[in-house]
Design a protein around this motif. Structure first.
Motif, PDB file in Angstrom:
ATOM      1  N   UNK A  27       0.961  -1.521   0.081  1.00 15.66           N
ATOM      2  CA  UNK A  27       0.049   0.152   0.327  1.00 15.66           C
ATOM      3  C   UNK A  27       1.124   1.376  -0.066  1.00 15.66           C
ATOM      4  N   UNK A  28       2.012   1.179   0.754  1.00 15.61           N
ATOM      5  CA  UNK A  28       2.838   2.480   0.729  1.00 15.61           C
ATOM      6  C   UNK A  28       3.419   2.517  -0.870  1.00 15.61           C
ATOM      7  N   UNK A  29       3.548   1.649  -0.939  1.00 16.69           N
ATOM      8  CA  UNK A  29       4.578   1.698  -2.654  1.00 16.69           C
ATOM      9  C   UNK A  29       3.498   2.600  -3.580  1.00 16.69           C
ATOM     10  N   UNK A  30       2.648   1.841  -3.486  1.00 21.62           N
ATOM     11  CA  UNK A  30       1.490   2.037  -4.068  1.00 21.62           C
ATOM     12  C   UNK A  30       0.945   3.516  -3.958  1.00 21.62           C
ATOM     13  N   UNK A  31       1.110   4.053  -3.423  1.00 23.63           N
ATOM     14  CA  UNK A  31       0.846   5.186  -2.560  1.00 23.63           C
ATOM     15  C   UNK A  31       1.657   6.624  -2.870  1.00 23.63           C
ATOM     16  N   UNK A  32       2.444   5.965  -2.856  1.00 24.14           N
ATOM     17  CA  UNK A  32       4.408   6.413  -3.457  1.00 24.14           C
ATOM     18  C   UNK A  32       4.965   6.735  -5.002  1.00 24.14           C
ATOM     19  N   UNK A  33       4.248   5.706  -5.375  1.00 22.22           N
ATOM     20  CA  UNK A  33       3.405   5.390  -7.355  1.00 22.22           C
ATOM     21  C   UNK A  33       2.896   6.618  -7.122  1.00 22.22           C
ATOM     22  N   UNK A  34       1.583   6.814  -6.950  1.00 24.20           N
ATOM     23  CA  UNK A  34       0.655   8.291  -7.334  1.00 24.20           C
ATOM     24  C   UNK A  34       1.024   8.940  -7.201  1.00 24.20           C
ATOM     25  N   UNK A  35       1.756   9.484  -5.893  1.00 19.57           N
ATOM     26  CA  UNK A  35       2.041  10.676  -5.560  1.00 19.57           C
ATOM     27  C   UNK A  35       3.290  11.350  -6.562  1.00 19.57           C
ATOM     28  N   UNK A  36       4.051  10.461  -7.572  1.00 18.15           N
ATOM     29  CA  UNK A  36       5.057  10.423  -8.024  1.00 18.15           C
ATOM     30  C   UNK A  36       4.444  10.751  -9.148  1.00 18.15           C
ATOM     31  N   UNK A  37       4.243  10.780  -9.756  1.00 21.35           N
ATOM     32  CA  UNK A  37       2.697  10.182 -10.443  1.00 21.35           C
ATOM     33  C   UNK A  37       2.270  11.281 -11.455  1.00 21.35           C
ATOM     34  N   UNK A  38       1.469  12.153  -9.658  1.00 22.81           N
ATOM     35  CA  UNK A  38       0.675  13.225  -9.525  1.00 22.81           C
ATOM     36  C   UNK A  38       2.258  14.378  -9.913  1.00 22.81           C
ATOM     37  N   UNK A  39       3.219  14.195  -8.888  1.00 17.59           N
ATOM     38  CA  UNK A  39       4.181  15.414  -9.114  1.00 17.59           C
ATOM     39  C   UNK A  39       4.869  15.590 -10.636  1.00 17.59           C
ATOM     40  N   UNK A  40       4.573  14.857 -11.309  1.00 21.31           N
ATOM     41  CA  UNK A  40       5.490  14.535 -12.378  1.00 21.31           C
ATOM     42  C   UNK A  40       4.763  15.079 -13.532  1.00 21.31           C
ATOM     43  N   UNK A  41       2.810  15.049 -13.867  1.00 22.59           N
ATOM     44  CA  UNK A  41       2.079  15.414 -14.405  1.00 22.59           C
ATOM     45  C   UNK A  41       1.860  16.832 -14.228  1.00 22.59           C
ATOM     46  N   UNK A  42       1.709  17.717 -13.002  1.00 27.61           N
ATOM     47  CA  UNK A  42       2.419  18.219 -12.793  1.00 27.61           C
ATOM     48  C   UNK A  42       3.084  19.835 -12.590  1.00 27.61           C
ATOM     49  N   UNK A  43       4.424  18.926 -12.794  1.00 28.93           N
ATOM     50  CA  UNK A  43       5.272  19.768 -13.560  1.00 28.93           C
ATOM     51  C   UNK A  43       5.373  20.088 -15.480  1.00 28.93           C
ATOM     52  N   UNK A  44       4.975  18.618 -15.806  1.00 28.64           N
ATOM     53  CA  UNK A  44       5.259  18.469 -17.547  1.00 28.64           C
ATOM     54  C   UNK A  44       3.555  19.452 -17.514  1.00 28.64           C
ATOM     55  N   UNK A  45       2.471  19.936 -16.959  1.00 32.53           N
ATOM     56  CA  UNK A  45       1.726  20.721 -17.166  1.00 32.53           C
ATOM     57  C   UNK A  45       2.168  22.710 -17.160  1.00 32.53           C
ATOM     58  N   UNK A  46       2.816  22.208 -15.748  1.00 32.31           N
ATOM     59  CA  UNK A  46       3.621  23.917 -15.322  1.00 32.31           C
ATOM     60  C   UNK A  46       4.450  24.356 -16.481  1.00 32.31           C
ATOM     61  N   UNK A  47       5.277  23.641 -16.979  1.00 35.19           N
ATOM     62  CA  UNK A  47       6.287  23.380 -18.703  1.00 35.19           C
ATOM     63  C   UNK A  47       6.113  23.971 -19.423  1.00 35.19           C
TER      64      UNK A  47
END
Length: 135
Positions: A27-47
């Motif tokens: 569960x912790x690995x899944x949650x960490x993966x979701x947060x990393x994916x959200x951060x990547x999408x946010x940074x790509x949208x800002x870029x």
């Protein structure tokens, strides 16, 4: 991005397994993966948004420069109108008018042909003093 090798990842995984235990680790690995994916999408949208703004600023700058060049051309044309070409005629000579001895052409009714007036030429717009370039 980060210089993380396989041994470092294995060490982090073992520490996480010891701290969280085998029940909570997936569960912790899944949650960490979701947060990393959200951060990547946010940074790509800002870029992408920043790149669009930079492109829009560049287009605005080019349009502004074109407006300035157009105004400059208008000012030059208003100061020095373009020279007219006279062709084979001399600058001081006038076209020869028909002499009174020559008969004028007549139509079937015996009336002289109708002269069609030339269409009016559009006047050059005068530069407006209240016109200022937009930033």
């Amino acid at each position: 991005m980060f210089d993380i090798g396989f041994t470092e990842l294995l060490l982090v995984g073992l520490v996480a397994l010891l701290v969280l235990g085998p029940e909570r680790l997936p569960g912790a690995v899944r949650t960490t993966g979701l947060w990393v994916g959200r951060l990547k999408r946010s940074f790509s949208n800002i870029k992408a948004e920043v790149e669009r703004e930079i492109g829009a600023d560049e287009i605005r700058r080019q349009l502004h420069n074109e407006r300035i060049l157009d105004l400059e051309r208008e000012m030059k044309q208003s100061i020095m109108p373009p020279a007219t070409t006279t062709g084979s005629r001399d600058a001081g000579s006038e076209p020869a008018a028909s002499s009174p001895a020559e008969p004028a052409s007549v139509d079937s009714r015996g009336a002289p042909p109708e002269q069609t007036p030339e269409p009016p030429r559009p006047a050059e717009p005068a530069p407006r003093p209240d016109r200022s370039p937009e930033p």
